[in-house]
Design a protein around this motif. Structure first.
Motif, short mmCIF file in Angstrom:
data_model
loop_
_atom_site.label_atom_id
_atom_site.label_comp_id
_atom_site.label_asym_id
_atom_site.label_seq_id
_atom_site.Cartn_x
_atom_site.Cartn_y
_atom_site.Cartn_z
N VAL A 166 0.83 -1.20 0.00
CA VAL A 166 0.00 0.00 0.00
C VAL A 166 0.87 1.25 0.00
N ALA A 167 1.95 1.20 0.74
CA ALA A 167 2.77 2.40 0.92
C ALA A 167 3.42 2.86 -0.38
N VAL A 168 3.65 1.95 -1.34
CA VAL A 168 4.30 2.40 -2.57
C VAL A 168 3.29 2.91 -3.60
N THR A 169 2.01 2.76 -3.34
CA THR A 169 1.00 3.28 -4.26
C THR A 169 0.69 4.72 -3.89
N THR A 170 1.66 5.58 -4.13
CA THR A 170 1.60 6.90 -3.51
C THR A 170 0.91 7.95 -4.34
N THR A 220 6.87 11.67 -15.76
CA THR A 220 7.32 12.47 -14.63
C THR A 220 8.09 11.60 -13.66
N LEU A 221 9.27 12.07 -13.25
CA LEU A 221 10.03 11.44 -12.19
C LEU A 221 9.64 12.11 -10.88
N ILE A 222 9.21 11.33 -9.90
CA ILE A 222 8.59 11.86 -8.68
C ILE A 222 9.30 11.31 -7.46
N HIS A 223 9.58 12.18 -6.51
CA HIS A 223 10.04 11.74 -5.18
C HIS A 223 8.97 12.05 -4.16
N SER A 224 8.58 11.05 -3.39
CA SER A 224 7.56 11.21 -2.35
C SER A 224 8.21 11.06 -0.98
N HIS A 225 7.60 11.70 0.03
CA HIS A 225 8.14 11.65 1.39
C HIS A 225 7.00 11.62 2.40
N ASN A 226 7.10 10.70 3.37
CA ASN A 226 6.18 10.64 4.50
C ASN A 226 4.74 10.35 4.06
N PRO A 228 0.43 2.41 7.94
CA PRO A 228 0.66 2.95 9.28
C PRO A 228 2.13 3.23 9.56
N ARG A 229 3.02 2.74 8.68
CA ARG A 229 4.42 3.12 8.70
C ARG A 229 4.67 3.98 7.45
N PRO A 230 4.76 5.31 7.60
CA PRO A 230 4.90 6.17 6.43
C PRO A 230 6.10 5.77 5.56
N ASN A 231 5.94 5.99 4.26
CA ASN A 231 6.91 5.53 3.28
C ASN A 231 7.38 6.68 2.40
N SER A 232 8.56 6.52 1.83
CA SER A 232 9.08 7.45 0.83
C SER A 232 9.56 6.64 -0.36
N ASP A 233 9.55 7.25 -1.55
CA ASP A 233 9.89 6.50 -2.76
C ASP A 233 10.27 7.48 -3.87
N THR A 234 11.06 7.02 -4.82
CA THR A 234 11.32 7.75 -6.06
C THR A 234 10.87 6.86 -7.20
N GLY A 291 16.00 2.15 -7.94
CA GLY A 291 16.57 0.95 -7.37
C GLY A 291 17.52 1.17 -6.22
N ASP A 292 17.42 2.32 -5.53
CA ASP A 292 18.35 2.65 -4.45
C ASP A 292 17.53 3.05 -3.24
N SER A 293 17.61 2.27 -2.16
CA SER A 293 16.77 2.54 -1.00
C SER A 293 17.10 3.87 -0.34
N SER A 294 18.27 4.45 -0.63
CA SER A 294 18.59 5.75 -0.04
C SER A 294 17.68 6.84 -0.56
N HIS A 295 17.02 6.59 -1.69
CA HIS A 295 16.07 7.56 -2.24
C HIS A 295 14.66 7.34 -1.68
N GLY A 296 14.48 6.33 -0.85
CA GLY A 296 13.16 6.07 -0.31
C GLY A 296 13.23 5.87 1.19
N SER A 297 12.66 4.77 1.67
CA SER A 297 12.71 4.45 3.08
C SER A 297 12.95 2.96 3.22
N LYS A 298 13.16 2.51 4.48
CA LYS A 298 13.44 1.09 4.68
C LYS A 298 12.23 0.22 4.40
N TYR A 299 11.03 0.82 4.27
CA TYR A 299 9.83 0.07 3.94
C TYR A 299 9.53 0.09 2.44
N ASP A 300 10.41 0.71 1.66
CA ASP A 300 10.17 0.91 0.24
C ASP A 300 10.57 -0.33 -0.54
#
Length: 292
Positions: free
Chosen positions: A12-16, A40-46, A51-57, A83-92
């Motif tokens: 669910v968290a990656v369907t931002t 469009t290349l998109i970066h999302s945050h929080n 219930p655990r907020p996510n970030s993703d590119t 493909g780099d978790s540093s651009h997202g979160s540990k739940y990404d």
């Protein structure tokens, strides 16, 4: 909580992004041919669909247009495209690490006025539609897959101002839902509002785009217990700026209340210790894209 439930919520968290630039794409279609597309290349945050907020590119392909009675809008996302978790979160998770390779949403509407050849407008309601919203997350198992159809009626509303406004009311048919208890049922309704305001008086090519989804009268709370809710609200506010006819940038603030129908503040445990559900509050997106 089971591993399947955990995977469900990470999915669910990656369907931002639920059509953040829909209004701008519609405006582009009106000013160009009947069909417009963009990447469009998109970066999302929080982002609080979990219930655990996510970030993703991620990368989004978007289309919009109208031909005769049929109005088209949709998008296809490739989560975690860099493909780099540093651009997202540990739940990404995404295409590179056994997450969903693609998430999509398609929102066709068919004009009842056009099909019948009659002007059905009255008061502020200009045109009427049979409206649909189909959401599909192509996970590789039940715990990572969503397949939802909203079906109902829509209208365009005359505001007697530069503000463009439309509304849709849907019933929800739920098939796969990341293993949730409301799968394979008709469950609840959605009220969808979209609003677009050109801001050319501030800067040429600047547009405010907003839309709100209110899901209500679901049975998920009763079926699943206190961790889930029967309603959820997501309200999205976009500033979209056309740098030139081909390139756009956008900044987005999105407010969640019971995001993903998770109850904010509930104590959860997914096998790595207790944590409090965080499904209320703001998330942000930033994007740069190419129109073609």
């Amino acid at each position: 909580m089971s591993v399947e439930s955990k995977l469900k919520t990470v999915a669910v968290a990656v369907t931002t992004l639920a059509g953040l630039s829909a209004g701008a794409a519609q405006a582009a279609a009106n000013n160009a041919s009947w069909f417009a597309q963009d990447l469009t290349l998109i970066h999302s945050h929080n982002i609080k669909f979990s219930p655990r907020p996510n970030s993703d590119t991620y990368l989004e392909y978007e289309y919009v247009g109208r031909q005769g009675p049929v109005e088209l809008y949709g998008y296809v996302d490739v989560p975690k495209v860099l493909g780099d978790s540093s651009h997202g979160s540990k739940y990404d998770t995404g295409v590179w690490d056994d997450g969903s390779p693609v998430f999509m949403e398609h929102e066709p509407r068919i004009s009842i006025d056009s099909l019948t050849g009659k002007d059905l407008s009255f008061g502020p309601f200009k045109e009427w539609y049979v409206a649909f919203d189909w959401i599909y997350d192509n996970g590789d198992n039940r715990a990572s897959r969503q397949n939802t159809l909203y079906a109902g009626i829509g209208t365009d509303i005359d505001t007697h101002s530069p503000l463009m406004l439309s509304a849709n009311v849907y019933a929800r048919r739920q098939w796969e839902n990341y293993g949730a208890a409301n799968e394979n049922s008709w469950d609840g309704y959605r009220l969808n509002l979209k609003y677009i305001l050109p801001l050319n008086q501030i800067a040429e090519g600047l547009t405010y785009i907003g839309f709100t989804n209110y899901d209500f009268d679901s049975d998920l709370g009763e079926l699943s217990g206190p961790d889930r809710t029967n309603n959820a609200l997501v309200s999205t506010n976009v500033l979209h700026y056309k740098i030139n006819p081909k390139v756009h940038v956008m900044a987005v603030a999105r407010y969640f209340h019971n995001g993903g129908q998770w109850k904010d503040g509930q104590t959860l445990n997914w096998g790595d210790g207790n944590f409090a559900a965080n499904s209320n509050g703001w998330g942000t997106y930033f994007g740069i894209g190419y129109d073609f």
